[in-house]
Design a protein around this motif. Structure first.
Motif, PDB file in Angstrom:
ATOM      1  N   THR A  90       0.831  -1.204   0.000  1.00  0.00           N
ATOM      2  CA  THR A  90       0.000   0.000   0.000  1.00  0.00           C
ATOM      3  C   THR A  90       0.865   1.254   0.000  1.00  0.00           C
ATOM      4  O   THR A  90       1.656   1.470   0.911  1.00  0.00           O
ATOM      5  CB  THR A  90      -0.938   0.028   1.222  1.00  0.00           C
ATOM      6  OG1 THR A  90      -1.717  -1.169   1.242  1.00  0.00           O
ATOM      7  CG2 THR A  90      -1.864   1.226   1.153  1.00  0.00           C
ATOM      8  N   VAL A 123      -3.583   5.699   0.537  1.00  0.00           N
ATOM      9  CA  VAL A 123      -4.900   5.420   1.110  1.00  0.00           C
ATOM     10  C   VAL A 123      -5.801   6.611   0.789  1.00  0.00           C
ATOM     11  O   VAL A 123      -5.480   7.760   1.131  1.00  0.00           O
ATOM     12  CB  VAL A 123      -4.852   5.184   2.628  1.00  0.00           C
ATOM     13  CG1 VAL A 123      -6.257   4.880   3.154  1.00  0.00           C
ATOM     14  CG2 VAL A 123      -3.908   4.038   2.967  1.00  0.00           C
ATOM     15  N   LEU A 149      -5.532   1.633  -1.269  1.00  0.00           N
ATOM     16  CA  LEU A 149      -6.649   1.219  -0.411  1.00  0.00           C
ATOM     17  C   LEU A 149      -7.634   2.375  -0.362  1.00  0.00           C
ATOM     18  O   LEU A 149      -7.256   3.516  -0.064  1.00  0.00           O
ATOM     19  CB  LEU A 149      -6.166   0.891   1.001  1.00  0.00           C
ATOM     20  CG  LEU A 149      -7.267   0.461   1.994  1.00  0.00           C
ATOM     21  CD1 LEU A 149      -7.860  -0.890   1.587  1.00  0.00           C
ATOM     22  CD2 LEU A 149      -6.726   0.398   3.420  1.00  0.00           C
ATOM     23  N   TYR A 150      -8.894   2.077  -0.667  1.00  0.00           N
ATOM     24  CA  TYR A 150      -9.951   3.086  -0.625  1.00  0.00           C
ATOM     25  C   TYR A 150     -10.826   2.808   0.601  1.00  0.00           C
ATOM     26  O   TYR A 150     -11.365   1.709   0.744  1.00  0.00           O
ATOM     27  CB  TYR A 150     -10.785   3.028  -1.908  1.00  0.00           C
ATOM     28  CG  TYR A 150     -11.892   4.053  -1.971  1.00  0.00           C
ATOM     29  CD1 TYR A 150     -11.756   5.208  -2.730  1.00  0.00           C
ATOM     30  CD2 TYR A 150     -13.066   3.879  -1.253  1.00  0.00           C
ATOM     31  CE1 TYR A 150     -12.770   6.155  -2.779  1.00  0.00           C
ATOM     32  CE2 TYR A 150     -14.084   4.817  -1.281  1.00  0.00           C
ATOM     33  CZ  TYR A 150     -13.932   5.955  -2.055  1.00  0.00           C
ATOM     34  OH  TYR A 150     -14.938   6.898  -2.076  1.00  0.00           O
ATOM     35  N   VAL A 151     -10.979   3.808   1.465  1.00  0.00           N
ATOM     36  CA  VAL A 151     -11.713   3.648   2.720  1.00  0.00           C
ATOM     37  C   VAL A 151     -12.991   4.474   2.670  1.00  0.00           C
ATOM     38  O   VAL A 151     -12.950   5.694   2.455  1.00  0.00           O
ATOM     39  CB  VAL A 151     -10.850   4.094   3.921  1.00  0.00           C
ATOM     40  CG1 VAL A 151     -11.611   3.877   5.230  1.00  0.00           C
ATOM     41  CG2 VAL A 151      -9.528   3.336   3.944  1.00  0.00           C
ATOM     42  N   LEU A 194      -4.080  -2.741   5.853  1.00  0.00           N
ATOM     43  CA  LEU A 194      -2.940  -2.561   4.958  1.00  0.00           C
ATOM     44  C   LEU A 194      -2.182  -3.871   4.764  1.00  0.00           C
ATOM     45  O   LEU A 194      -1.358  -3.963   3.860  1.00  0.00           O
ATOM     46  CB  LEU A 194      -1.985  -1.491   5.507  1.00  0.00           C
ATOM     47  CG  LEU A 194      -2.583  -0.116   5.757  1.00  0.00           C
ATOM     48  CD1 LEU A 194      -1.507   0.831   6.263  1.00  0.00           C
ATOM     49  CD2 LEU A 194      -3.198   0.443   4.473  1.00  0.00           C
TER      50      LEU A 194
END
Length: 216
Positions: free
Chosen positions: A3, A6, A165-167, A216
């Motif tokens: 990663t 983010v 990473l998409y939160v 992650l």
């Protein structure tokens, strides 16, 4: 997964904004002579940007483009003045952002809130955090779940989608991640329930802010 970036949704993920969104929506509804909506109703209306929020808030039979435009003008003037009255950062979020930054991971915000309010709230609530991109709803750019906002961030950050990473907290966020072909982490403290997000089978779940680090 290595990663390197983010991307965070804003409303319902980094910040609890629902009280101020509902207050401004109800202010606009009252100014136009329409009945108020409950905060619970407004929670279900958010996710697709201000225009869609206001369209959903209008009663059946009144959801015309003209009414939405009139409402938006009143809403935005009120929200610009009051969008930090009751809004707050979710517990532990600032520390998680700082930890990610210390690890050398790039941070970005992708929101369907209009650009000026997105920038204002990110600066106000996370002044110590350096984001490589803070993008909201912009003219002539489709809103989420269209993946363009993610593509713009990836290009700006110089990161491949395999390392992202998409939160987010909503069905719109999960769809955005799928459309952009990036890994998703669903948070359960936002404006949608775990049950509503289960069909999207996100790669990771976060019940508290520190769970994002484990994703992650």
């Amino acid at each position: 997964m290595n990663t390197q970036l983010v991307i965070f949704d804003l409303d319902g993920t980094l910040l609890n904004t629902i009280a101020d969104l509902a207050a401004s929506a109800n202010y606009a509804l009252e100014k136009l002579g329409y009945p108020r909506r409950s905060e619970t109703q407004c929670r279900a209306f958010v996710g697709n940007g201000v225009t869609k929020l206001l369209e959903r808030a209008l009663p059946d039979g009144a959801k015309t483009p003209e009414n939405v435009a009139r409402m938006r003008a009143v809403f935005q003037a009120h929200y610009d003045a009051h969008n930090a009255d009751a809004t707050f950062a979710y517990p532990g979020m600032a520390d998680v952002l700082a930890t990610l930054a210390q690890k050398g991971i790039k941070l970005a915000v992708a929101s369907n809130k209009y650009q000026s309010a997105t920038e204002k709230l990110v600066r106000l609530y996370f002044p110590q955090i350096e984001f490589c991109a803070v993008l909201g709803a912009r003219e002539n750019v489709p809103v989420k779940p269209d993946p363009q906002i993610v593509r713009d961030i990836l290009q700006s950050a110089g990161v491949a989608k395999e390392n992202v990473l998409y939160v987010g907290d909503s069905d719109v966020d999960m769809q955005t991640a799928q459309n952009a072909q990036v890994k998703a982490c669903a948070v359960t403290w936002g404006f949608r329930t775990r049950e509503q997000l289960l069909p999207y089978a996100p790669a990771a779940w976060a019940d508290k802010a520190t769970d994002i680090l484990n994703a992650l």
